[in-house]
Write an enzyme that holds these catalytic residues in place. Sequence first.
Site, mmCIF file in Angstrom:
data_model
loop_
_atom_site.group_PDB
_atom_site.id
_atom_site.type_symbol
_atom_site.label_atom_id
_atom_site.label_comp_id
_atom_site.label_asym_id
_atom_site.label_seq_id
_atom_site.Cartn_x
_atom_site.Cartn_y
_atom_site.Cartn_z
ATOM 1 N N ARG A 105 -17.607 -12.910 -31.070
ATOM 2 C CA ARG A 105 -17.332 -11.852 -32.038
ATOM 3 C C ARG A 105 -15.823 -11.669 -32.201
ATOM 4 N NH1 ARG A 105 -21.098 -6.844 -30.381
ATOM 5 N NH2 ARG A 105 -19.038 -6.174 -29.744
ATOM 6 N N ARG A 122 -17.442 -13.607 -23.759
ATOM 7 C CA ARG A 122 -18.740 -13.140 -24.237
ATOM 8 C C ARG A 122 -19.171 -13.935 -25.481
ATOM 9 N NH1 ARG A 122 -20.139 -6.965 -25.962
ATOM 10 N NH2 ARG A 122 -18.279 -7.283 -27.224
ATOM 11 N N LYS A 142 -17.605 -1.242 -16.100
ATOM 12 C CA LYS A 142 -18.033 0.160 -16.003
ATOM 13 C C LYS A 142 -19.461 0.351 -16.506
ATOM 14 C CE LYS A 142 -14.757 2.002 -18.500
ATOM 15 N NZ LYS A 142 -14.047 0.753 -18.877
ATOM 16 N N ARG A 164 -10.102 9.688 -21.883
ATOM 17 C CA ARG A 164 -9.225 8.587 -22.291
ATOM 18 C C ARG A 164 -7.750 8.980 -22.279
ATOM 19 N NH1 ARG A 164 -11.883 4.188 -24.808
ATOM 20 N NH2 ARG A 164 -14.079 4.601 -25.202
ATOM 21 N N ARG A 208 -6.591 -4.364 -26.891
ATOM 22 C CA ARG A 208 -7.417 -3.331 -26.259
ATOM 23 C C ARG A 208 -6.823 -2.913 -24.913
ATOM 24 N NH1 ARG A 208 -13.436 -5.347 -25.837
ATOM 25 N NH2 ARG A 208 -13.733 -3.282 -24.915
#
Length: 212
Positions: free
Chosen positions: A158, A125, A15, A91, A169
């Site tokens: 991370r 990532r 997004k 949300r 998530r």
Amino acid sequence: MSKHILLLGPPGAGKGTQSKRLAEEFGVEHVTTGDALRANKGMDISDMDTEYDTPGEYMDAGALVPDTVVNAIVKEALTTAGGYVLDGYPRNLDQAEFLSEITDLDAVVYLAVDDDELITRLTGRRVCEACGENFHVEFEPPEEPGVCDECGGELVQREDDTEETARERLSVYEENTAPVIEHYREAGVLTDVNGEASPDAVFDAIVDAVES
């Protein structure tokens, strides 16, 4: 006429990347909840009968900012924007209903991506400890594994990019935001776009949806 675009999709769907391109394409603002909150950290919300008097106090305490506060900040951001790509809001259904009261949408686009693909994206990532540059082990790897192209610093994963965190998530997203997707689908205004296609193909499909 300025476009009002809502981009929906799970974490890792792309997004952020697509919103920035759309904002440039249509000459509108990229509005994210996070940016809007950070830009209004000092906003006086003492009249809202909330635990804290500013959004910043919630953020500093690591607490969830109440819907009423988020709604007020998003309303402010959209009111001052000529046109926008909205990313990261609504949300939940209450926020979706509030959004329909304060603005009209030209396009609602959902980036559909399979869970396994999302996990690959979210866990791949790597961030440079020294300069903060982002890489991805599969989609945007550094020239030398584990080493930043920009400054030669060490690339690390991370904590919020581990598989356990990524699955959490997605679980939270599914519980809260999946009903929002159905809300727009039932209203007949949702356009599904295959978020697993190439970034350019995804962008073209979104532009088609907005212009049609």
